[in-house]
Enzyme design. Structure first.
Site, PDB file in Angstrom:
ATOM      1  CB  CYS A   7      -0.955   0.017   1.176  1.00 57.72           C
ATOM      2  SG  CYS A   7      -2.370   1.101   0.823  1.00 57.72           S
ATOM      3  CE  LYS A  25      -7.532  -1.837   4.288  1.00 55.73           C
ATOM      4  NZ  LYS A  25      -6.164  -1.399   3.982  1.00 55.73           N
ATOM      5  NE  ARG A  48      -6.806   4.429   9.374  1.00 60.59           N
ATOM      6  CZ  ARG A  48      -7.996   4.717   8.898  1.00 60.59           C
ATOM      7  NH1 ARG A  48      -8.652   5.760   9.366  1.00 60.59           N
ATOM      8  NH2 ARG A  48      -8.518   3.975   7.949  1.00 60.59           N
ATOM      9  NE  ARG A  58      -6.293   5.172   4.294  1.00 61.34           N
ATOM     10  CZ  ARG A  58      -5.581   5.100   5.428  1.00 61.34           C
ATOM     11  NH1 ARG A  58      -6.028   4.406   6.434  1.00 61.34           N
ATOM     12  NH2 ARG A  58      -4.415   5.693   5.520  1.00 61.34           N
ATOM     13  CD  GLU A  73     -13.828  -4.315  -4.740  1.00 57.31           C
ATOM     14  OE1 GLU A  73     -12.834  -4.845  -5.276  1.00 57.31           O
ATOM     15  OE2 GLU A  73     -14.018  -3.091  -4.765  1.00 57.31           O
ATOM     16  CE  LYS A 110      -6.823  -4.469   7.572  1.00 60.01           C
ATOM     17  NZ  LYS A 110      -5.605  -3.822   7.114  1.00 60.01           N
ATOM     18  CE1 TYR A 140      -1.032  -5.986  14.279  1.00 60.93           C
ATOM     19  CE2 TYR A 140      -3.431  -6.147  14.200  1.00 60.93           C
ATOM     20  CZ  TYR A 140      -2.248  -5.649  13.691  1.00 60.93           C
ATOM     21  OH  TYR A 140      -2.271  -4.834  12.595  1.00 60.93           O
TER      22      TYR A 140
HETATM   23 ZN   LIG Z   1      -3.248   2.060   2.632  1.00 65.11          ZN
END
Ligand SMILES: [Zn+2]
Length: 342
Positions: free
Chosen positions: A120, A214, A224, A236, A252, A267, A332
């Site tokens: 990205c 996503k 972030r 976004r 998609e 996601k 995580y």
């Molecule tokens: Zn990005």
């Protein structure tokens, strides 16, 4: 046959029977551990909203990667915090970019650990968006890059011009040793552009795991902070998906498969288990789900307050993602869950 002949509790009497009839299994082999690499040496800076998750310099990332691999986790995914950001995301595709450096070092030390590269531009752009930004009224692309907008109103994320940078980033990462390319930008046509870029560079054997569905999500908040990728203006929602749409998610995914994705991802995970289940039902590619930073942070925070049992809720959340149909889980919790499963 109904009660009293049928008694479902017969198969729940003790852990041995429950284990025998358990429908869904978790294994560390399904986990991918996300890591954030930064410049410097000896740096291990905890992310405030993600206890136990760190910004790591390359030397520390090697130690962390070794630890991850020793727990039976086969893969990590790398995100980078560059020294400098600009309007063309140089840090994403430069040969000496931070993820490229980390990949070379990690593959040298732990060659069998699979390294995924998140593709990205947001972490490397001064404005924090996932593509090239231009003022909505700009006449040419050159003018757009030269004069990015200052305000939130008059701007546009340029799709087609961003594809070139995404392909360039993918080739650079694969050349540095990244095993799997994982585009997360949500531009239209990026998988085809990346596949062509890789193939033209002779990297025909590098698989693509696309973040196919996503969603624009509030659950990305802690990430972030971890990746220093907050958009400086706007949001976004013009490229990431609307959380209300499952049929569009199927479109998609379908398009990414047509464009050459080898694996697909949904996601976030927990708020979109129905999307995972629908994707599993409909498509035969390996399916991944990303249990994102906010999902992690909620469980960590509640457990710290003694409001929930950390390990129990962690495992329940992971098994639910698996049960919904994801065979690969980016989380995580990978290390903590692998320790419990050992
Ligand atoms: Zn990005």
């Amino acid at each position: 046959m109904a009660f009293p002949i049928t008694r479902l509790r017969r198969l729940r009497q003790n852990e041995q029977i429950r284990s025998l009839v358990r429908e869904t299994q978790l294994t560390p082999g399904a986990f991918v551990y996300p890591m954030f690499v930064c410049p410097g040496e000896g740096i291990r800076k905890e992310v405030g909203s993600m206890p136990g998750v760190f910004n790591l310099s390359v030397d520390e990332a090697i130690k962390e990667a070794r630890n991850v691999y020793s727990l039976g986790i086969p893969s990590i995914i790398l995100f980078g915090l560059p020294t400098k950001k600009d309007e063309v995301a140089t840090g994403a595709w430069a040969d000496d970019g931070i993820v490229q450096q980390a990949t070379r070092a990690i593959k040298r030390e732990i060659p069998k650990l699979l390294v995924m590269g998140d593709v990205c531009l947001c972490e490397y752009m001064s404005h924090g968006h996932c593509g090239i930004v231009r003022a909505a009224k700009a006449q040419s692309l050159g003018a757009a890059v030269a004069e990015p907008p200052a305000a939130a109103t008059d701007f546009e994320i340029v799709n087609d011009a961003s594809l070139e940078l995404l392909a360039r980033t993918s080739v650079s990462l694969a050349r540095a040793g990244v095993d799997i390319i994982a585009p997360s930008d949500m531009m239209d046509g990026r998988v085809a552009a990346i596949r062509k870029g890789l193939d033209d560079a002779g990297l025909i054997n590098t698989p693509i795991l696309s973040y196919a569905a996503k969603f624009a999500s509030g659950f990305y908040g802690p990430f972030r902070e971890a990746a220093d990728s907050t958009p400086q203006f706007g949001d976004r929602r013009s490229y990431q998906m609307d959380g209300a749409n499952i049929r569009e998610a199927m479109r998609e995914i379908e398009l990414d498969i047509e464009e050459g994705a080898d694996m697909i991802m949904v996601k976030p995970a927990l708020p979109y288990l129905d999307v995972i289940a629908a994707a599993r039902d409909r498509f035969d590619l390996p399916l991944a789900a990303y249990q994102v930073s906010g999902e992690f942070a909620m469980i960590e925070a509640a457990a710290r307050n003694n409001w929930i049992d950390h390990d129990r809720v962690m495992m329940e959340s992971l098994i639910s993602i698996r049960r919904a149909g994801a065979s690969i889980i980016l989380t995580y919790f990978a290390k903590a869950a692998a320790r419990l499963l050992a």
